[in-house]
Design a protein around this motif. Structure first.
Motif, PDB file in Angstrom:
ATOM      1  N   ASP A 188      20.750  11.024  23.591  1.00 53.36           N
ATOM      2  CA  ASP A 188      20.157  12.202  24.210  1.00 53.36           C
ATOM      3  C   ASP A 188      19.751  13.212  23.143  1.00 53.36           C
ATOM      4  N   VAL A 189      18.677  13.938  23.416  1.00 52.20           N
ATOM      5  CA  VAL A 189      18.240  14.977  22.493  1.00 52.20           C
ATOM      6  C   VAL A 189      19.153  16.193  22.634  1.00 52.20           C
ATOM      7  N   SER A 190      19.239  16.975  21.584  1.00 54.87           N
ATOM      8  CA  SER A 190      20.039  18.190  21.611  1.00 54.87           C
ATOM      9  C   SER A 190      19.225  19.334  22.209  1.00 54.87           C
ATOM     10  N   LEU A 191      19.901  20.437  22.478  1.00 56.75           N
ATOM     11  CA  LEU A 191      19.220  21.616  23.004  1.00 56.75           C
ATOM     12  C   LEU A 191      18.175  22.126  22.021  1.00 56.75           C
ATOM     13  N   GLN A 192      18.467  22.031  20.736  1.00 57.67           N
ATOM     14  CA  GLN A 192      17.521  22.495  19.725  1.00 57.67           C
ATOM     15  C   GLN A 192      16.228  21.683  19.771  1.00 57.67           C
ATOM     16  N   VAL A 193      16.353  20.361  19.839  1.00 60.70           N
ATOM     17  CA  VAL A 193      15.164  19.494  19.915  1.00 60.70           C
ATOM     18  C   VAL A 193      14.415  19.740  21.221  1.00 60.70           C
ATOM     19  N   PHE A 194      15.156  19.892  22.318  1.00 58.85           N
ATOM     20  CA  PHE A 194      14.550  20.165  23.617  1.00 58.85           C
ATOM     21  C   PHE A 194      13.733  21.465  23.573  1.00 58.85           C
ATOM     22  N   THR A 195      14.280  22.497  22.947  1.00 56.47           N
ATOM     23  CA  THR A 195      13.594  23.787  22.860  1.00 56.47           C
ATOM     24  C   THR A 195      12.337  23.689  22.007  1.00 56.47           C
ATOM     25  N   GLU A 196      12.412  22.944  20.901  1.00 57.12           N
ATOM     26  CA  GLU A 196      11.230  22.790  20.044  1.00 57.12           C
ATOM     27  C   GLU A 196      10.109  22.065  20.776  1.00 57.12           C
ATOM     28  N   HIS A 197      10.453  21.038  21.539  1.00 57.95           N
ATOM     29  CA  HIS A 197       9.440  20.334  22.331  1.00 57.95           C
ATOM     30  C   HIS A 197       8.853  21.257  23.387  1.00 57.95           C
ATOM     31  N   LEU A 198       9.697  22.071  24.011  1.00 56.59           N
ATOM     32  CA  LEU A 198       9.220  23.004  25.023  1.00 56.59           C
ATOM     33  C   LEU A 198       8.220  23.991  24.420  1.00 56.59           C
TER      34      LEU A 198
END
Length: 274
Positions: free
Chosen positions: A257-267
């Motif tokens: 699973d991706v981390s919150l940091q990676v999720f935020t960067e994609h967002l």
């Protein structure tokens, strides 16, 4: 019906600020991100039950991207310029944890348990509903009691963590604390402070269980133990087996699973696209 037997009608007049939606600042100032997150959880679970081939993860992602495109401040195609208002800053984190919760990821969960959790979700108030997918994490150490980040980096050998995930409460002992407990340090008079450290999270967990219905399951576990999965499943996987952060963390989550940091960067990147 009044106690005297009379039928009385009570009328309450409330004042509300109304807007036609053209001014985004008015909408942002009245935005309650906790309530919105609870509403999105209920809406997603309702659609999962009533619509065929519904993809809840895609639904949540697209809704979040549209929200950021409408209300965030940014320059086109410049993810570094992306800024969210303070009334919106935690909403992406709520959606990240909702995507990973038992309401969306139902694989391996008994159907009756899923149905029970969804029923409770629709009946509970906002803060209780939020705790079901955005648990509260508290740290206990010799330095005192303090809130902790819902992240794997919060796990430390000399710390006890208390996770309140509504349906269950986890008391997690770091590796050093668990070793001291097994050696019986808490039974020695000179280590009274350590005894109090062990008892404090247990007392809080019992208080939570007494005042909540349905009564949550209490999980008492140690770092590297089999029951530790109840905590690890709720933490942000910022340190996994395939990233460089693992070398600096006392615990590693074995997940893709991706981390919150990676999720935020994609967002950010998707929100600012032309």
């Amino acid at each position: 019906m009044h106690w005297t037997g009379q039928l009385r009608c009570r009328v309450t007049t409330l004042t509300r600020f109304w807007t036609d939606g053209s001014n985004s600042a008015d909408l942002i100032n009245g935005f309650d991100q906790e309530t919105a997150a609870a509403l999105m959880a209920r809406l997603a679970t309702h659609k999962m039950e009533t619509e065929d081939d519904f993809d809840p993860t895609r639904f949540l992602d697209r809704s979040l991207i549209r929200l950021c495109q409408r209300f965030a401040e940014y320059r086109k195609d410049d993810a570094q310029s992306f800024i969210l208002h303070s009334n919106l800053q935690y909403f992406p984190q709520f959606m990240f944890n909702l995507r990973r919760s038992q309401f969306v990821q139902v694989f391996g969960v008994a159907p009756d348990e899923t149905a029970s959790h969804r029923l409770v979700l629709f009946k509970m108030p906002v803060l209780d509903a939020l705790a079901m997918f955005q648990p509260q994490l508290v740290s206990y150490s010799f330095n005192g009691v303090e809130p902790a980040l819902l992240d794997v980096s919060s796990i430390m050998p000399e710390r006890i963590l208390l996770l309140d995930a509504f349906f269950y409460v986890v008391i997690f002992h770091g590796a050093t604390v668990a070793q001291w407990r097994k050696e019986g340090y808490q039974d020695r008079p000179e280590h009274e402070a350590f005894k109090q450290l062990l008892e404090a999270p247990k007392a809080e967990a019992q208080q939570i269980a007494r005042r909540r219905f349905p009564v949550p399951k209490i999980v008492d576990c140690d770092q590297n133990g089999s029951q530790a999965r109840f905590l690890l499943a709720k933490l942000n996987p910022s340190a996994t087996y395939n990233n460089s952060t693992a070398a600096m963390s006392s615990e590693v989550i074995m997940t893709d699973d991706v981390s919150l940091q990676v999720f935020t960067e994609h967002l950010k990147r998707l929100a600012v696209q032309s």
